[in-house]
Design an enzyme around this catalytic site. Structure first.
Site, PDB file in Angstrom:
ATOM      1  N   GLN A 178     -14.921  -6.939 -84.416  1.00 24.12           N
ATOM      2  CA  GLN A 178     -15.026  -5.600 -83.828  1.00 24.12           C
ATOM      3  C   GLN A 178     -13.673  -4.929 -83.619  1.00 24.12           C
ATOM      4  O   GLN A 178     -13.611  -3.718 -83.427  1.00 24.12           O
ATOM      5  CB  GLN A 178     -15.768  -5.665 -82.490  1.00 24.12           C
TER       6      GLN A 178
ATOM      7  N   GLY B 106     -19.430  -9.131 -74.172  1.00 21.74           N
ATOM      8  CA  GLY B 106     -19.033  -9.951 -75.308  1.00 21.74           C
ATOM      9  C   GLY B 106     -18.262  -9.139 -76.320  1.00 21.74           C
ATOM     10  O   GLY B 106     -18.435  -7.918 -76.409  1.00 21.74           O
TER      11      GLY B 106
ATOM     12  N   HIS C  97     -25.756 -12.562 -80.773  1.00 22.69           N
ATOM     13  CA  HIS C  97     -25.282 -11.222 -81.110  1.00 22.69           C
ATOM     14  C   HIS C  97     -23.829 -11.281 -81.621  1.00 22.69           C
ATOM     15  O   HIS C  97     -23.495 -10.682 -82.643  1.00 22.69           O
ATOM     16  CB  HIS C  97     -25.398 -10.344 -79.854  1.00 22.69           C
ATOM     17  N   GLU C  98     -22.985 -12.035 -80.913  1.00 19.94           N
ATOM     18  CA  GLU C  98     -21.567 -12.097 -81.289  1.00 19.94           C
ATOM     19  C   GLU C  98     -21.367 -12.886 -82.583  1.00 19.94           C
ATOM     20  O   GLU C  98     -20.520 -12.530 -83.399  1.00 19.94           O
ATOM     21  CB  GLU C  98     -20.722 -12.690 -80.152  1.00 19.94           C
TER      22      GLU C  98
ATOM     23  N   CYS D  19     -24.091  -2.711 -77.745  1.00 22.37           N
ATOM     24  CA  CYS D  19     -22.938  -3.256 -78.443  1.00 22.37           C
ATOM     25  C   CYS D  19     -21.764  -2.295 -78.275  1.00 22.37           C
ATOM     26  O   CYS D  19     -21.946  -1.081 -78.376  1.00 22.37           O
ATOM     27  CB  CYS D  19     -23.278  -3.409 -79.923  1.00 22.37           C
ATOM     28  N   LEU D  20     -20.568  -2.838 -78.037  1.00 26.31           N
ATOM     29  CA  LEU D  20     -19.393  -1.986 -77.870  1.00 26.31           C
ATOM     30  C   LEU D  20     -19.090  -1.210 -79.150  1.00 26.31           C
ATOM     31  O   LEU D  20     -18.442  -0.168 -79.088  1.00 26.31           O
ATOM     32  CB  LEU D  20     -18.182  -2.829 -77.469  1.00 26.31           C
TER      33      LEU D  20
ATOM     34  N   HIS E 288     -21.851 -10.697 -85.499  1.00 24.10           N
ATOM     35  CA  HIS E 288     -20.684  -9.864 -85.820  1.00 24.10           C
ATOM     36  C   HIS E 288     -19.763 -10.571 -86.816  1.00 24.10           C
ATOM     37  O   HIS E 288     -19.225  -9.948 -87.728  1.00 24.10           O
ATOM     38  CB  HIS E 288     -19.865  -9.552 -84.557  1.00 24.10           C
TER      39      HIS E 288
HETATM   40 NI    NI Z   1     -21.800  -6.194 -80.451  1.00 19.84          NI
END
Ligand code: NI
Length: 167
Positions: free
Chosen positions: A51, A46, A133-134, A91-92, A137
């Site tokens: 991000q 995701g 989660h997204e 998470c990225l 963000h």
């Molecule tokens: Ni993330």
């Protein structure tokens, strides 16, 4: 298409509140394509526009093993949630850190897709976690915010050290 640069915690830009998309036009569709390309390249399950330092309410997700079930949610809103589940998240923007986080088990989300069509979907398990989660963000929230401040500070230090070494 182009790969986008992903911000890393504790970059303060990750705390920006994303604005709703007014119109799903060609520019937004091209951004969605770049978000997918970046997510698949890393690879991740995701990615939120926040991000990559673009503060519009857009998330892309693909939790399938075959990487052939792209899901794009624009201006997503959680209409209902029930139950709780505790799963390990990464998470990225917080590379190489994995922690168990408690989230709702099942959610119903309303959003626009990449064509600008309205959709409502109910998600369970991993997809539910991923969407929550997204969406966080887009509100400037990260999964490490659910941890103790001590733990979060440790992670922040560790990542800053790594970023310094890489620079
Ligand atoms: Ni993330």
């Amino acid at each position: 298409m182009a790969l986008l640069k992903i911000l890393h915690f504790p970059d303060p830009r990750l705390r920006t509140q994303a604005k709703p998309v007014q119109k799903v036009d060609k520019a937004i569709q091209s951004l969605v394509a770049n978000l997918f390309e970046t997510m698949y390249q890393v690879p991740g399950v995701g990615l939120a526009a926040t991000q990559v330092n673009i503060h519009k309410q857009i998330i892309v997700i693909d939790i399938s093993e075959e990487r052939n079930q792209p899901l794009c949610l624009i201006n997503p809103k959680i209409l209902a949630s029930e139950g709780t589940q505790r799963t390990e998240e990464g998470c990225l923007s917080v590379p190489d850190i994995f922690e168990k986080i408690e989230r709702s088990e099942r959610i119903t989300v309303q959003a626009l897709n990449e064509k600008g069509e309205s959709l409502t979907l109910t998600a369970n398990e991993i997809l539910s976690v991923c969407i929550q989660h997204e969406i966080d963000h887009l509100k400037g929230k990260l999964f490490v915010d659910y941890l103790s401040s001590l733990k979060r500070q440790r992670i922040s230090k560790k990542l800053l050290n790594k970023q310094r070494k890489a620079a």
